[in-house]
Design a protein around this motif. Sequence first.
Motif, PDB file in Angstrom:
ATOM      1  N   PRO A  46       0.848  -1.157  -0.077  1.00 33.33           N
ATOM      2  CA  PRO A  46       0.201   0.119   0.008  1.00 33.33           C
ATOM      3  C   PRO A  46       1.080   1.144   0.253  1.00 33.33           C
ATOM      4  N   PRO A  47       0.331   2.245  -0.790  1.00 31.09           N
ATOM      5  CA  PRO A  47      -0.924   2.180  -1.655  1.00 31.09           C
ATOM      6  C   PRO A  47      -0.604   1.894  -2.748  1.00 31.09           C
ATOM      7  N   PRO A  48      -1.854   1.836  -3.574  1.00 28.23           N
ATOM      8  CA  PRO A  48      -3.155   1.799  -2.917  1.00 28.23           C
ATOM      9  C   PRO A  48      -3.427   0.496  -2.330  1.00 28.23           C
ATOM     10  N   VAL A  49      -4.582   0.551  -1.343  1.00 24.49           N
ATOM     11  CA  VAL A  49      -4.789  -0.487  -0.349  1.00 24.49           C
ATOM     12  C   VAL A  49      -6.115  -1.662  -1.191  1.00 24.49           C
ATOM     13  N   ASP A  50      -5.579  -2.621  -1.576  1.00 24.70           N
ATOM     14  CA  ASP A  50      -6.566  -3.685  -1.954  1.00 24.70           C
ATOM     15  C   ASP A  50      -5.904  -4.861  -1.139  1.00 24.70           C
ATOM     16  N   GLY A  51      -6.712  -5.858  -1.723  1.00 23.08           N
ATOM     17  CA  GLY A  51      -6.548  -7.254  -1.111  1.00 23.08           C
ATOM     18  C   GLY A  51      -5.289  -7.778  -1.233  1.00 23.08           C
ATOM     19  N   MET A  52      -4.643  -7.787  -2.405  1.00 25.41           N
ATOM     20  CA  MET A  52      -3.398  -8.179  -2.604  1.00 25.41           C
ATOM     21  C   MET A  52      -2.185  -7.401  -1.942  1.00 25.41           C
ATOM     22  N   SER A  53      -2.274  -6.135  -1.867  1.00 19.91           N
ATOM     23  CA  SER A  53      -1.288  -5.438  -1.225  1.00 19.91           C
ATOM     24  C   SER A  53      -1.385  -5.417   0.361  1.00 19.91           C
ATOM     25  N   ARG A  54      -2.561  -5.416   0.615  1.00 15.23           N
ATOM     26  CA  ARG A  54      -2.792  -5.914   2.305  1.00 15.23           C
ATOM     27  C   ARG A  54      -2.219  -7.304   2.649  1.00 15.23           C
ATOM     28  N   VAL A  55      -2.153  -8.213   2.086  1.00 14.19           N
ATOM     29  CA  VAL A  55      -1.733  -9.435   2.073  1.00 14.19           C
ATOM     30  C   VAL A  55      -0.272  -9.597   2.310  1.00 14.19           C
ATOM     31  N   THR A  56       0.187  -8.866   1.297  1.00 18.19           N
ATOM     32  CA  THR A  56       1.627  -8.837   0.938  1.00 18.19           C
ATOM     33  C   THR A  56       2.348  -8.099   2.353  1.00 18.19           C
ATOM     34  N   ALA A  57       1.622  -7.042   2.614  1.00 20.72           N
ATOM     35  CA  ALA A  57       2.194  -6.155   3.843  1.00 20.72           C
ATOM     36  C   ALA A  57       2.226  -6.984   5.117  1.00 20.72           C
ATOM     37  N   LEU A  58       1.112  -7.859   5.244  1.00 17.05           N
ATOM     38  CA  LEU A  58       0.828  -8.752   6.538  1.00 17.05           C
ATOM     39  C   LEU A  58       1.965  -9.824   6.549  1.00 17.05           C
ATOM     40  N   VAL A  59       2.175 -10.432   5.166  1.00 18.56           N
ATOM     41  CA  VAL A  59       3.102 -11.543   5.525  1.00 18.56           C
ATOM     42  C   VAL A  59       4.453 -10.966   5.408  1.00 18.56           C
ATOM     43  N   LEU A  60       4.838  -9.591   5.037  1.00 17.99           N
ATOM     44  CA  LEU A  60       5.951  -9.182   5.365  1.00 17.99           C
ATOM     45  C   LEU A  60       6.176  -8.808   6.735  1.00 17.99           C
ATOM     46  N   GLU A  61       5.124  -8.359   7.455  1.00 18.91           N
ATOM     47  CA  GLU A  61       5.354  -8.243   8.845  1.00 18.91           C
ATOM     48  C   GLU A  61       5.603  -9.602   9.383  1.00 18.91           C
ATOM     49  N   ARG A  62       4.852 -10.335   9.526  1.00 13.49           N
ATOM     50  CA  ARG A  62       5.027 -11.759  10.129  1.00 13.49           C
ATOM     51  C   ARG A  62       6.604 -12.240   9.806  1.00 13.49           C
ATOM     52  N   LEU A  63       6.996 -12.210   8.401  1.00 13.15           N
ATOM     53  CA  LEU A  63       8.406 -12.580   7.841  1.00 13.15           C
ATOM     54  C   LEU A  63       9.290 -11.856   8.756  1.00 13.15           C
ATOM     55  N   GLN A  64       9.215 -10.538   9.000  1.00 12.03           N
ATOM     56  CA  GLN A  64      10.265  -9.732   9.497  1.00 12.03           C
ATOM     57  C   GLN A  64      10.082 -10.138  11.020  1.00 12.03           C
ATOM     58  N   ASP A  65       9.282 -10.508  11.521  1.00 14.78           N
ATOM     59  CA  ASP A  65       9.220 -11.092  12.928  1.00 14.78           C
ATOM     60  C   ASP A  65      10.028 -12.460  12.865  1.00 14.78           C
ATOM     61  N   ARG A  66       9.713 -13.129  12.176  1.00 17.01           N
ATOM     62  CA  ARG A  66      10.318 -14.678  12.228  1.00 17.01           C
ATOM     63  C   ARG A  66      11.982 -14.216  11.718  1.00 17.01           C
ATOM     64  N   MET A  67      12.181 -13.485  10.996  1.00 15.51           N
ATOM     65  CA  MET A  67      13.706 -13.186  10.661  1.00 15.51           C
ATOM     66  C   MET A  67      14.624 -12.320  11.579  1.00 15.51           C
ATOM     67  N   ARG A  68      14.032 -11.771  12.763  1.00  8.76           N
ATOM     68  CA  ARG A  68      14.806 -10.999  13.402  1.00  8.76           C
ATOM     69  C   ARG A  68      15.896 -11.819  14.202  1.00  8.76           C
ATOM     70  N   GLY A  69      16.780 -11.050  13.835  1.00 16.25           N
ATOM     71  CA  GLY A  69      18.230 -11.662  14.423  1.00 16.25           C
ATOM     72  C   GLY A  69      18.716 -13.039  13.686  1.00 16.25           C
ATOM     73  N   ARG A  70      18.112 -13.263  12.748  1.00 19.51           N
ATOM     74  CA  ARG A  70      18.654 -14.361  11.713  1.00 19.51           C
ATOM     75  C   ARG A  70      19.030 -14.169  10.502  1.00 19.51           C
ATOM     76  N   GLY A  71      18.557 -12.889  10.061  1.00 20.95           N
ATOM     77  CA  GLY A  71      19.082 -12.653   8.633  1.00 20.95           C
ATOM     78  C   GLY A  71      18.410 -11.484   8.117  1.00 20.95           C
ATOM     79  N   ARG A  72      18.491 -11.145   6.800  1.00 17.01           N
ATOM     80  CA  ARG A  72      18.101  -9.845   6.361  1.00 17.01           C
ATOM     81  C   ARG A  72      16.951  -9.950   5.392  1.00 17.01           C
ATOM     82  N   VAL A  73      15.689  -9.053   5.522  1.00 14.51           N
ATOM     83  CA  VAL A  73      14.779  -9.195   4.709  1.00 14.51           C
ATOM     84  C   VAL A  73      14.900  -7.775   3.641  1.00 14.51           C
TER      85      VAL A  73
END
Length: 382
Positions: free
Chosen positions: A16-43
């Motif tokens: 986002p922007p713009p906000v649509d279903g795909m961009s929202r899901v990508t942002a949410l997966v990115l957020e969870r992925l960054q949590d998973r990768m914290r201290g283990r590598g680079r996103v």
Amino acid sequence: MERNARTHVVVSGRLPPPVDGMSRVTALVLERLQDRMRGRGRVEVADLSPGWNGGGAAYHLRKMTRVFGAIGRLAAGLRKPDRRFYMPVDSGWGALYTAALAGTARLFGYERVLHHHSFATIAKPTWRMRLLTRIAGSDCTHVLLCPAMQMRFQSVYPAARSCMTMSNAIFSVPDAAPRPRRDGPLRIGHLSNLCSEKGLDTLFALLRALQIEGVDTRLVLAGPGLKPKDNAMIAAGLMAFDGAVEYHGPVHGEAKDAFYRDIDVFVFPTRYRNEAQPLVLFEAMAAGVPVLAYERGCIGSDIPADGLVPQNADFVKAALPILAAWADDREALAAASAQTLTRARVAYETSRTGLDLLLDRIAGPHPAAAAAAVPAKRRVAG
């Protein structure tokens, strides 16, 4: 653990922007992925969004510039020993951008995960998607939204040999308590990028039919008008229905939560050809709001059967008796709400596995799972 510390992940897609279903899901997966990768590598994040939806020379020029930037990020990771690439798949001609990046990632030795959000290329197969699945390679993981979507995708595109399912339900946490019973006018709600393809004209026709039947109803709309003609339709509806239509515009956070609390039924008469698994349906269900929707994409397996309207049916004629009955019998509406909330809880819990598998495919096993596996192996060996 040493290998995970060097994991290099490139996430490329529309944010986002713009906000649509795909961009929202990508942002949410990115957020969870960054949590998973914290201290283990680079996103590394390569945002491909030009800032608006549409087409034209300016749009594609900006998009191509961002695609070249993403290729540069892939090249920058060439010396990393553990390289991974995640990207949502664009629809239409945008699939060629996805193919270019997926092919580059394959050439550079990245493990590849492509996330599909559109049913259009399944309902009507395209040479662009055939090209994409071949360029991405047989070892590329394709993520689909429901089992039916996965089976149909693989039957149409046999080059996509490795597939998995992850439901969008994971992003909508169900309420802990049932909705309180409410009297007064029946409040039917709709939240989306407001346009005819999402059923805006059908909503006004439904409201008129309910009024003719003598059902005291309010139509509550939220979201941006997609085009000037859609904003004009909203303005005309506000005037024509004299207080029976409420328009909240774009809503986020607490305002969105309040929108779902304030409605009795969520109505989604979408005719959008790319419709796959709308996040708004899970959001409504998580709030205990019964849903009426056209059976498109994964919707047929996501919502209770009583709320499904066949694609070739007249939505107004199908929804009218259901809404009239709920307006007259609030106990029946409360029962439908309870059934919806139960369905949302089951969908949310089962989708946890899909999200964990997706994150494993992108980033490698979770450190806690990997740590737990080592002692167990040693105990067996000993």
